[in-house]
Design an enzyme around this catalytic site. Structure first.
Site, PDB file in Angstrom:
ATOM      1  N   ASN A 724      59.873  35.582  21.256  1.00  0.00           N
ATOM      2  CA  ASN A 724      61.054  35.017  21.127  1.00  0.00           C
ATOM      3  C   ASN A 724      61.438  33.761  21.866  1.00  0.00           C
ATOM      4  O   ASN A 724      62.558  32.996  21.573  1.00  0.00           O
ATOM      5  CB  ASN A 724      62.236  36.185  21.748  1.00  0.00           C
ATOM      6  CG  ASN A 724      63.069  36.574  20.471  1.00  0.00           C
ATOM      7  OD1 ASN A 724      63.099  36.158  19.494  1.00  0.00           O
ATOM      8  ND2 ASN A 724      63.743  37.807  20.991  1.00  0.00           N
ATOM      9  N   ASN A 750      65.566  32.828  18.962  1.00  0.00           N
ATOM     10  CA  ASN A 750      65.634  33.770  19.972  1.00  0.00           C
ATOM     11  C   ASN A 750      66.540  34.863  19.457  1.00  0.00           C
ATOM     12  O   ASN A 750      67.797  34.632  20.022  1.00  0.00           O
ATOM     13  CB  ASN A 750      65.982  33.356  21.359  1.00  0.00           C
ATOM     14  CG  ASN A 750      66.176  34.240  22.496  1.00  0.00           C
ATOM     15  OD1 ASN A 750      65.599  35.513  22.176  1.00  0.00           O
ATOM     16  ND2 ASN A 750      66.710  33.953  23.399  1.00  0.00           N
ATOM     17  N   ARG A 755      63.278  41.987  16.673  1.00  0.00           N
ATOM     18  CA  ARG A 755      62.551  43.313  16.809  1.00  0.00           C
ATOM     19  C   ARG A 755      62.334  44.156  15.599  1.00  0.00           C
ATOM     20  O   ARG A 755      61.212  44.929  15.428  1.00  0.00           O
ATOM     21  CB  ARG A 755      63.319  44.229  17.875  1.00  0.00           C
ATOM     22  CG  ARG A 755      62.592  45.428  18.209  1.00  0.00           C
ATOM     23  CD  ARG A 755      63.939  46.374  18.911  1.00  0.00           C
ATOM     24  NE  ARG A 755      64.065  45.990  20.445  1.00  0.00           N
ATOM     25  CZ  ARG A 755      63.202  46.241  21.363  1.00  0.00           C
ATOM     26  NH1 ARG A 755      62.172  47.299  21.075  1.00  0.00           N
ATOM     27  NH2 ARG A 755      63.609  45.820  22.579  1.00  0.00           N
ATOM     28  N   GLU A 860      70.982  45.998  19.247  1.00  0.00           N
ATOM     29  CA  GLU A 860      70.158  46.072  18.314  1.00  0.00           C
ATOM     30  C   GLU A 860      69.523  47.662  18.231  1.00  0.00           C
ATOM     31  O   GLU A 860      69.573  48.044  17.276  1.00  0.00           O
ATOM     32  CB  GLU A 860      69.068  45.073  18.318  1.00  0.00           C
ATOM     33  CG  GLU A 860      67.744  45.303  19.152  1.00  0.00           C
ATOM     34  CD  GLU A 860      67.616  45.449  20.630  1.00  0.00           C
ATOM     35  OE1 GLU A 860      69.015  45.383  21.008  1.00  0.00           O
ATOM     36  OE2 GLU A 860      66.817  45.733  21.277  1.00  0.00           O
ATOM     37  N   ASP A 861      69.206  48.351  19.249  1.00  0.00           N
ATOM     38  CA  ASP A 861      68.740  49.756  19.293  1.00  0.00           C
ATOM     39  C   ASP A 861      70.077  50.450  19.033  1.00  0.00           C
ATOM     40  O   ASP A 861      69.802  51.388  18.172  1.00  0.00           O
ATOM     41  CB  ASP A 861      68.343  50.104  20.743  1.00  0.00           C
ATOM     42  CG  ASP A 861      69.384  49.617  22.001  1.00  0.00           C
ATOM     43  OD1 ASP A 861      70.343  49.005  21.594  1.00  0.00           O
ATOM     44  OD2 ASP A 861      69.130  49.938  23.099  1.00  0.00           O
ATOM     45  N   ARG A 904      78.211  47.195  24.959  1.00  0.00           N
ATOM     46  CA  ARG A 904      77.598  48.628  24.210  1.00  0.00           C
ATOM     47  C   ARG A 904      78.785  49.270  23.788  1.00  0.00           C
ATOM     48  O   ARG A 904      78.790  49.804  22.677  1.00  0.00           O
ATOM     49  CB  ARG A 904      76.404  49.210  25.098  1.00  0.00           C
ATOM     50  CG  ARG A 904      75.318  48.265  25.171  1.00  0.00           C
ATOM     51  CD  ARG A 904      74.303  48.919  26.191  1.00  0.00           C
ATOM     52  NE  ARG A 904      73.382  49.761  25.444  1.00  0.00           N
ATOM     53  CZ  ARG A 904      72.529  49.518  24.852  1.00  0.00           C
ATOM     54  NH1 ARG A 904      72.293  48.367  24.235  1.00  0.00           N
ATOM     55  NH2 ARG A 904      71.821  50.566  24.315  1.00  0.00           N
TER      56      ARG A 904
END
Ligand SMILES: *[C@@H]1O[C@H](CO)[C@@H](O)[C@H](O)[C@H]1NC(C)=O
Ligand SMILES: *[C@@H]1O[C@H](CO)[C@@H](O)[C@H](O)[C@H]1NC(C)=O
Ligand SMILES: *[C@@H]1O[C@H](CO)[C@@H](O)[C@H](O)[C@H]1NC(C)=O
Ligand SMILES: *[C@@H]1O[C@H](CO)[C@@H](O)[C@H](O)[C@H]1NC(C)=O
Length: 947
Positions: A724, A750, A755, A860-861, A904
């Protein structure tokens, strides 16, 4: 990436180190014993020596010696010189003894060193033996696997099927004299299949709307449609510029702006002439698609230009309004009017689908012109006999009865609220455009939206004139209802057709009732439970977003329906190229520094040559077998994927009878415990491997260590490192050789979204996504892989998290990483996902979500968990508790700080807004291996030693 660094429950597993302690302890005790022994020996020695000295000459008897010693002690009786010599003698003895002792001490130390080096050697050799033994075992099963693969290759009598060459017709349509039976057109008698080979890729030609306008002076195509359709079709991958290879030809008719004169036979003749003189019309318009899309004017007259007055030959007509006798089922196409923006994210247009019930149970605002509807309002004490009389007179007019009944319902005694208007307030201005047999829409788009977003159900009344099978107004009403999350209730649903009904199962998102059921409607609507309400709303929204909301969606859908009809698969989904960080001339340095795992003595599986997952095996069948799911559940008929997480599974006996290729049953089908288990993958799916994807940013040594630990990992196909950082790796970085290729991809920017890019270098279905600093042990990875093989459509991984309802706010979600017995997310810093989801994450998810990930450099998760739960309506799967987390030299603070958590929280709430509901689901389930904690006989092995 950051997610894994949270202060969460990590289990420090130090079995390896524990074993080491034991070894040293054993060694220590040995050394102590040796030292004690030596000390005893030395003291004996010394005593003996002293005794010898003291006794002087041999033969003297004990008593004598004793007396001499006594006198020896009697200093007073001694002479000074005697004493002096005695002392000197004693000193001499002392020196000699201490010399002797020094020597002995030296000797002792040497011996001790020898002892410990020997025992070290023994330990090393033992370790070596174990390793060799494991390697040997592994090689043995690898050989067996290789033999199986070879046998398969030899035995396979069906060679790998090569697709036929792409057949293109390469010939313009011949001219055939016009036929008369175009009214009875079906695909078999009016469509020229010879232009559309299965492998042709379905080329579509568009008559440039700027050059071939089907207009006369009074009739023009709406400017917005003209440019937007041209542009959006340009983005469709099927579009070709070469008419001689085209399967279908699209003609844009557009919308009539001025209605005056268009119905005159003169102007119709002009239109017909223009149509027939299109260069590839071929005399009868075979394989032509006439796009007549309504936009601003939804009246019937404009929505249906081709109501028999123009000879359209064999062309397929695509529009919103059809007469029953004009519509050729499975030939013509009913589409919604073009009401949305050209493209882009449209989630903001939608209302959240939760809560299930809204202010109004049912709403309707519409008006039929030129037919005064008498509404009956029973007043207290009034004599309503006259009104009743009227109803009886009008009995055969069902619509009047419906109006009557619905009006009564709204003022009835029920607690439910209705908003039903049969006269527009304010009245519709442009009388000219309203029809005398269909319900016009009242008010403005935004005033209707205001009511619809407060309605649980939205009534759609089929036209009073049953000659119509669809009208633009009905389709527009449907469009607006779905957009606002109101469930359409189509009264007269047996009389009309909704758009794309050959592929969409509308019964999943709308309620269809014959008009005669109007009296039962209220009961029925009340009988629908919340879970079904929300399922229908969610379904309606999916369909609206994909197929109706944007012009791009509409255009792509029209092409996809025709392609689907012909059984031609879509074009393959676009993969992301994998440019290397290294240029062609640079050869990265290699290192043979391998970090062997402490648990390496457990044999976990064979080392095989790379075996990419078979791809594109179901080109022609998935669109048949999964047609319903593709259109209605996954709402993605536009792409062909190499594999799906939902691919079909063989019955168990087929693996042994006839369809054994690729299967590796445990113990060749006889089953077995740990030993046999470790030799074969077993399960319901053929053998396969997985790819590890690591996202990294400027932590070279951490990365290199993580890579080196992967040496000897069974079933590993390849490691893909997403680089990245804009800074290239330092040139003298030594990359470990781990037995599988390591592909280092230079990211264009970046971004954490990298991912989940669908890289073409990922050749397996299973993708293990790990952070560059995550340390998973081999047995954990192996177990995770095996569990994933049984949950291919879910996220399967290690660190669990959950979304918690905010106890202070009562209106939002919080991200939570506390100890918990219930979870709803598995972090993708260490999780298996199907490659399919990387396509969807990159191309299917609304852009707003990826933008948010970039904005925060976080979440992203969470987005991946949302995506998978949204599509499958299943929670993730957490595997085993042991998950070692080691990160030598990482900054720990990165994600422990509060902003990370705050972001988050915000992500979770934002994402659920974009999806229109909270897709995450809770789970209390965790996977452990079968014989974990089971007592088994000594001659048997567990599936895994520690899991
Ligand atoms: C299926 O489609 C893909 C993509 O177009 C192609 O590469 C593959 O060869 C096709 N397979 C078969 C068996 O036709
Ligand atoms: C219904 O519409 C068709 C077409 O416009 C017309 O011919 C027919 O007379 C209408 N029927 C009634 C009952 O209005
Ligand atoms: C290739 O990359 C290496 C190291 O990054 C660099 O030293 C070299 O100049 C590059 N060669 C070319 C032709 O760009
Ligand atoms: C986690 O648990 C601790 C202690 O019970 C509590 O103080 C903290 O607020 C919890 N964190 C979250 C995010 O709920």
């Amino acid at each position: 990436m950051a997610g894994l660094l949270e202060s969460a429950p990590y289990y420090q597993f130090d079995n390896g180190r524990g074993a080491c302690h034991c070894l040293t302890r054993i060694k220590l005790s040995k050394v102590i014993i040796i030292i004690l022994l030596i000390l005893v020996v030395v003291s004996l020695f010394t005593h003996n020596y002293l005794t010898k000295l003291d006794t002087g000459s041999p033969g003297m008897d004990i008593s004598q010696t004793h007396s001499r010693l006594e006198t020896f002690e009697d200093f007073t009786s001694m002479k000074a010189s005697d004493l002096k010599s005695r002392i000197e003698e004693m000193l001499r003895i002392k020196t000699s003894v201490s010399n002797e002792l020094r020597d002995l001490e030296g000797k002792r130390q040497r011996l001790q060193r020898d002892v410990s080096s020997f025992s070290q050697k023994i330990d090393d050799l033992k370790q070596e033996l174990l390793h060799q033994q494991t390697d040997l075992d592994r090689l043995k099963i690898s050989v067996v696997q290789a033999q199986a693969a070879q046998r398969e290759a030899v035995e396979r009598n069906t060679p790998e099927l090569a697709p036929p060459k792409r057949i293109l017709i390469n010939k313009l349509p011949d001219i055939i004299s016009t036929i008369d039976n175009s009214r009875s057109c079906k695909m078999y008698n009016c469509f020229d299949h010879s232009r559309c080979a299965l492998t042709s890729g379905f080329p579509v030609y568009l008559y440039d709307p700027d050059l071939y306008t089907i207009v006369n002076n009074n009739w023009d195509i709406d400017g917005f449609l003209r440019t937007t359709i041209k542009q959006t079709l340009g983005y469709n991958p099927h579009l070709t510029k070469n008419p001689s290879e085209a399967c279908i030809f699209i003609v844009l008719i557009g919308e009539v702006l001025s209605l005056k004169e268009t119905k005159t036979s003169f102007s119709l003749r002009v239109i017909e002439q223009k149509l027939h003189s299109l260069p590839y019309w071929g005399g009868d318009g075979r394989n032509h698609i006439l796009l007549n899309l309504a936009r601003r004017d939804l009246s019937v007259a404009s929505g249906n230009i081709f109501s028999g007055s123009i000879n359209t030959g064999r062309a397929i007509i695509v529009q919103s309004t059809f007469l029953r006798n004009q519509y050729r089922e499975n030939y013509d196409l009913i589409v919604p009017p073009i009401l949305g923006p050209p493209g882009g994210d449209i989630w903001q247009e939608c209302e959240k689908i939760v809560p299930a019930r809204r202010k109004y149970l049912l709403s309707f605002q519409g008006e039929i012109k030129n037919k005064k509807i008498k509404t009956i309002t029973p007043r207290q004490g009034d004599d309503t006999d006259a009104d009743i009389e009227k109803i009886i007179i009008d009995e055969n007019n069902l619509d009047n009865f419906i109006i009557q009944h619905l009006n009564e319902m709204t003022i009835g005694t029920t607690m439910d609220k209705f908003l039903i208007q049969f006269e527009c307030i304010p009245a519709i201005e442009n009388n000219e455009l309203t029809d005398s047999f269909d319900w016009s829409l009242c008010g403005t788009e935004s005033s209707r939206k205001e009511i619809l977003k407060q309605s649980t159900f939205s009534l759609i009344l089929a036209p009073a004139n049953t000659s119509y099978i669809s009208t633009s107004t009905i389709q527009a009403r449907l469009y607006e209802s779905l957009r606002s999350g109101a469930i359409p209730v189509v009264l007269g649903g047996d009389q009309i057709l909704l758009s794309y009904d050959e592929v969409l199962l509308w019964k999943k998102s709308a309620i269809f009732l014959p008009k005669a059921r109007v009296t039962e409607m209220h009961f029925l609507l009340r009988a629908i439970p919340d879970n079904d309400l929300l399922t229908m709303k969610r379904q309606g929204r999916l369909i609206w977003e994909r197929y109706m909301g944007t012009v791009q969606g509409s255009v792509d859908t029209i092409i996809a329906v025709i392609r689907d009809r012909l059984g031609i698969p879509p074009l393959p989904a676009i993969q992301t190229t994998s440019p290397s960080v290294f240029n062609d001339t640079f050869v990265p340095l290699k290192s043979d520094n391998i970090i062997t795992e402490p648990e390496a003595e457990e044999s976990l599986g064979p080392l095989e040559p790379p075996y990419p997952s078979p791809a594109y095996k179901r080109n022609y069948t998935s669109m048949l077998i999964h047609r319903h799911e593709i259109w209605n559940d996954w709402v993605d008929p536009f792409n062909l994927y190499p594999q799906l997480p939902f691919d079909t599974v063989l019955p168990s006996d087929a693996k042994f009878i006839g369809s054994d290729v690729g299967f590796r049953p445990i113990g060749k089908g006889a089953g077995g415990a740990g030993k046999e288990f470790s030799e074969s993958l077993g399960g319901n799916h053929p053998r396969e491997q997985f790819t590890i994807v690591i996202l990294t940013y400027e932590r070279e040594q951490v990365l290199i260590n993580s890579l080196a630990r992967l040496y000897g990992l069974p079933y590993l196909n390849k490691v893909v490192v997403v680089w990245n950082s804009p800074k290239l790796p330092v040139e003298d970085l030594r990359w470990p050789e781990i037995g599988v290729p390591i592909v280092i991809i230079k990211a264009s920017k970046n971004s954490l979204n990298n991912r989940f890019l669908p890289f073409d270098s990922i050749e397996t279905e299973a993708v293990l996504s790990v952070d560059d600093d995550a340390h998973l042990r081999h047995d954990e990875i192996m177990f995770g892989f095996r569990v994933w093989r049984e949950h291919r459509d879910q996220v399967v991984g290690f660190p669990g998290r959950f979304h918690a309802w905010d106890q202070n706010d009562h209106n939002s979600w919080n991200y939570n990483s506390n100890y918990s017995c219930e979870l709803s997310m598995v972090l993708t810093g260490a999780a298996f996902i199907h490659k399919h989801y990387t396509y969807l994450y990159t191309h299917w998810l609304p852009q707003a979500i990826r933008d948010k990930v970039d904005e925060y450099m976080n979440c992203e998760d969470i987005a991946m968990n949302f995506l998978v739960s949204h599509l499958t309506r299943k929670p993730p799967v957490k595997v085993t508790s042991r998950w070692t987390f080691r990160c030598p030299g990482c900054p720990v603070s990165l994600s422990e700080d509060d902003t990370h958590f705050q972001e988050r929280h915000k992500c979770i709430n934002f994402f659920s807004q974009v999806f229109g509901y909270m897709p995450l689901l809770n789970t209390q389930y965790r996977a452990d291996s079968i014989l974990f904690k089971t007592r088994i006989p000594h001659d048997k092995q567990k599936c895994f030693k520690f899991i």
